[in-house]
Design an enzyme around this catalytic site. Structure first.
Site, PDB file in Angstrom:
ATOM      1  N   GLU A  34       0.825  -1.241  -0.411  1.00 37.03           N
ATOM      2  CA  GLU A  34      -0.069   0.243   0.031  1.00 37.03           C
ATOM      3  C   GLU A  34       0.847   1.336  -0.066  1.00 37.03           C
ATOM      4  O   GLU A  34       0.869   2.368  -0.430  1.00 37.03           O
ATOM      5  CB  GLU A  34      -0.991   0.108   1.089  1.00 37.03           C
ATOM      6  CG  GLU A  34      -2.663  -0.719   0.966  1.00 37.03           C
ATOM      7  CD  GLU A  34      -1.763  -2.245   0.871  1.00 37.03           C
ATOM      8  OE1 GLU A  34      -0.835  -2.765   1.733  1.00 37.03           O
ATOM      9  OE2 GLU A  34      -2.918  -2.932   1.737  1.00 37.03           O
ATOM     10  N   HIS A  69     -10.702  -4.891   9.749  1.00 34.44           N
ATOM     11  CA  HIS A  69     -11.517  -4.998   7.762  1.00 34.44           C
ATOM     12  C   HIS A  69     -12.743  -4.569   8.263  1.00 34.44           C
ATOM     13  O   HIS A  69     -13.671  -4.399   7.301  1.00 34.44           O
ATOM     14  CB  HIS A  69     -11.667  -6.300   7.263  1.00 34.44           C
ATOM     15  CG  HIS A  69     -10.564  -6.965   7.558  1.00 34.44           C
ATOM     16  ND1 HIS A  69      -8.954  -7.672   8.269  1.00 34.44           N
ATOM     17  CD2 HIS A  69      -9.993  -7.494   5.657  1.00 34.44           C
ATOM     18  CE1 HIS A  69      -8.257  -7.907   7.416  1.00 34.44           C
ATOM     19  NE2 HIS A  69      -8.992  -7.662   6.143  1.00 34.44           N
TER      20      HIS A  69
END
Lengths: 315, 336
Positions: free
Chosen positions: B71, B140
């Site tokens: 990322e 998440h």
């Protein structure tokens, strides 16, 4: 490759003189924060700029990038005004010494976060590839940044996506106060880069011919979508920031680099007077740029309010 | 204006298709957004929630780019691409993952325009998912819109309907600054009316979901849906609630919210984000500053407990604010 060594010598002298003028302004209290001087990287900066085309190539640099921005052709008066916090600086004093931005000269940005500029250069490379400009993205970073995740991730990404990108490691042997030998686990940055699949080169920042040649080969590789890495040995002549107690590097190294290129010029048959004139001319230009910058008004409410009026306050 | 029913995932997908067709400087970057890269015989899935379906087939792998799980590198690459002339739409699969690339958001994307003193645009969209309710657990499921909105330089949007999702994405795709588009996982599959031309939804403009006169309930994303459910239950008890969906977290439409509170005299903020120093606190502070004299009761917030999102459904359901909680909080305030 036909090098104009006299031109590169002049540019290196200009960077050094500019930096020592900034140092004088630090002493005089005219620089708002700390200044990380490019003394020691002048030859590498000049050689790198010589290998690049500022209209299509984009360079990102570290916190220590005055010299790189100047080498790429950023307006020295605007650079000086920015460092001194004066109106008319590159960013009207909003950014400062660690965030020089001059994309019109191919210098995309320098950075206050060690290593963060490296993925940004991958973005410049992606743009060049997508828009088919033929350009390359170049990230310049130090041996400290070489251990940052952002840098290591970007190395892998550049290879995975076949980006036209060059990773330029300026190894001055010490990150702030910590030696590269202590911090670099494997001991070889070249091996590390090669293991990512990068085309890896090495150069001595004191040897202008070898430095230019290696940079030329690295950028040619990147232009052919084979991302490259080059480790350039450089000096850090004035500590992490100006005024800090020097920790370990050889203070003569950067000066030594300029002496080395001068010796090369003399060996090539350029006479000493021409070298002296080039050096004096560069020094005069640097002095003038800083003097002009110093005479400009200091940045204040007007400049901050202008920015707030553009973007608005959030809530 | 003719409208059709579609899900938020479809609305976003259509907005991306149309934008990419109209502007070849738009590129998409992310993990598995094509899907199956380097896997022989794999069929592209178009993202874990299907939002990027069909983009690679139509616009090619040079413009729809699957990345390694890196990322920091690929968000940074997107920032650099935005600095140099592209308009990247970069996907961070779950907003919890901003933890691994926050420097590139906090210091690079958010500050580039400021540091260039406006000489440089940063037309970047970070698409990410938010929200609890599906047993995805603590890493998440978070709702980090308030955290992101606290960073100067970022626009943060949280649509609650398919039409708003498409409209806000359209606006983001024309913006010169960085936008974080937060897509609630529980809303992807919910149908809504969307104009065929895809609507335009400006930043900083709230939507009045339901008009009412007794209390103003501010709620974004999935909480806007819960608040709307609560309105019906409250009406049975003769409480007229007005629901305002800010849509844009930052810039916040304080004027619309304050105007509503001046009318109702009460403010309840229902938010899935942080219980401390979060979006709900920001709304209450802003409204209190602007409409203090109109308040008939102390403003309240209804947020999850100050813990990470629990995994087991029995705990997660209690953790998440829901319409009965909104009804109770509202009734408490009406009695105050």
């Amino acid at each position: 490759m036909s090098l104009n060594l006299l031109k590169l010598f002049e540019k290196a002298c200009f960077i050094r003189a500019f930096e020592y003028e900034i140092a004088r302004q630090c002493d005089a209290g005219e620089v708002p924060g700390l200044a990380h001087l490019s003394t020691g990287t002048e030859i590498a900066d000049a050689a790198l700029a010589d290998a690049l085309n500022p209209t299509i190539d984009r360079v990102t640099g570290s916190h220590r990038s005055h010299g790189l921005a100047l080498a790429m052709g950023a307006d020295p008066i605007k650079v000086a005004k920015e460092i001194l916090g004066r109106v008319g600086g590159l960013s009207d004093g909003m950014a400062g010494t660690q965030h020089l931005i001059a994309p019109e000269s191919g210098f995309l940005t320098s950075n206050g976060i060690v290593g963060a500029q490296v993925p940004l250069a991958a973005g410049a490379a992606l743009t060049a590839k997508t828009m088919k400009t033929g350009g390359v993205g170049v990230a310049v970073f130090g041996d400290g940044a070489a251990n940052q995740g952002a840098v290591l991730e970007a190395m892998n990404l550049a290879v995975a996506l076949a980006l036209p990108m060059v990773f330029v490691l300026y190894n001055n042997g010490v990150a702030q106060t910590t030696s590269a030998a202590f911090a670099g686990g494997s001991g070889s940055f070249i091996q590390r880069a090669a293991s990512f699949g990068l085309n890896a080169f090495v150069a001595d920042g004191c040897d202008i011919r070898l430095c230019c040649d290696a940079l030329e080969r690295a950028t040619a590789s990147a232009r052919a979508f084979k991302p490259a890495f080059i480790e350039v040995g450089v000096g850090r002549d004035d500590g992490h920031y100006y005024g800090e107690q020097q920790t370990s590097t050889d203070a003569e190294n950067g000066g030594g680099a300029i002496r080395a290129i001068r010796a090369q010029l003399l060996a090539d048959g350029v006479d000493a007077l021409a070298c002296e004139q080039a050096k004096n001319g560069a020094e005069n230009l640097a002095h003038t740029a800083i003097a002009v910058a110093l005479a400009a008004p200091k940045v204040g409410r007007v400049e901050l309010d202008r920015w707030i009026s553009i973007t608005g306050a959030g809530v | 204006m003719s409208a059709v029913k579609m899900t938020m995932a479809t609305a976003l997908n259509q907005a991306l298709h149309r934008a990419m067709a109209a502007d070849d400087q738009i590129i998409c970057i992310g993990e598995d957004i094509v899907g199956g890269a380097g896997v022989e015989g794999a069929s592209p899935g178009g993202g874990v929630f299907g939002v990027t379906q069909g983009l690679a087939e139509t616009y090619g792998l040079n413009r729809v780019i699957d990345t390694p799980i890196s990322e920091t590198a690929f968000v940074g690459m997107a920032v650099g691409a935005a600095m140099t002339g592209l308009r990247p739409v970069v996907e961070i699969m779950f907003n919890d993952f901003i933890g691994v690339c926050f420097d590139q958001i906090l210091n690079q994307a958010a500050k580039a325009r400021f540091l260039s003193n406006g000489r440089m645009d940063l037309p970047l969209i970070i698409r990410t998912t938010m929200g609890a309710g599906d047993g995805s657990g603590a890493m998440h499921s978070a709702s980090l819109h308030g955290l992101l909105a606290s960073v100067a330089g970022l626009t943060v949007v949280c649509p609650s309907t398919p039409a708003d999702a498409a409209g806000l994405l359209k606006t983001a795709l024309k913006s010169s600054g960085p936008t974080v588009m937060m897509e609630h996982k529980q809303l992807y599959g919910i149908d809504g009316d969307v104009e065929l031309v895809l609507p335009n939804v400006p930043f900083g403009k709230a939507r009045t979901v339901v008009e009412g006169s007794d209390i103003t309930i501010v709620a974004a994303a999935a909480m806007a849906v819960e608040a709307e459910l609560a309105v019906g239950l409250l009406a049975q008890n003769s409480v007229s609630a007005e629901v305002i969906d800010p849509r844009t977290i930052k810039p916040l439409d304080v004027a619309s919210i304050a105007a509503s509170v001046r009318k109702t005299g009460r403010l309840l903020v229902v938010d899935e984000g942080a219980a401390f120093a979060g979006f709900a606190d920001a709304v209450i502070a802003a409204v209190t500053e602007q409409a203090f004299a109109s308040l008939k009761a102390a403003p309240r917030k209804l947020c999850p407990p100050d813990t990470p999102v629990p995994y087991a459904p029995g705990a997660e359901n209690i953790w998440l604010p829901a319409s009965p909680d909104i009804v109770k909080a509202t009734q408490d305030m009406m009695g105050a």
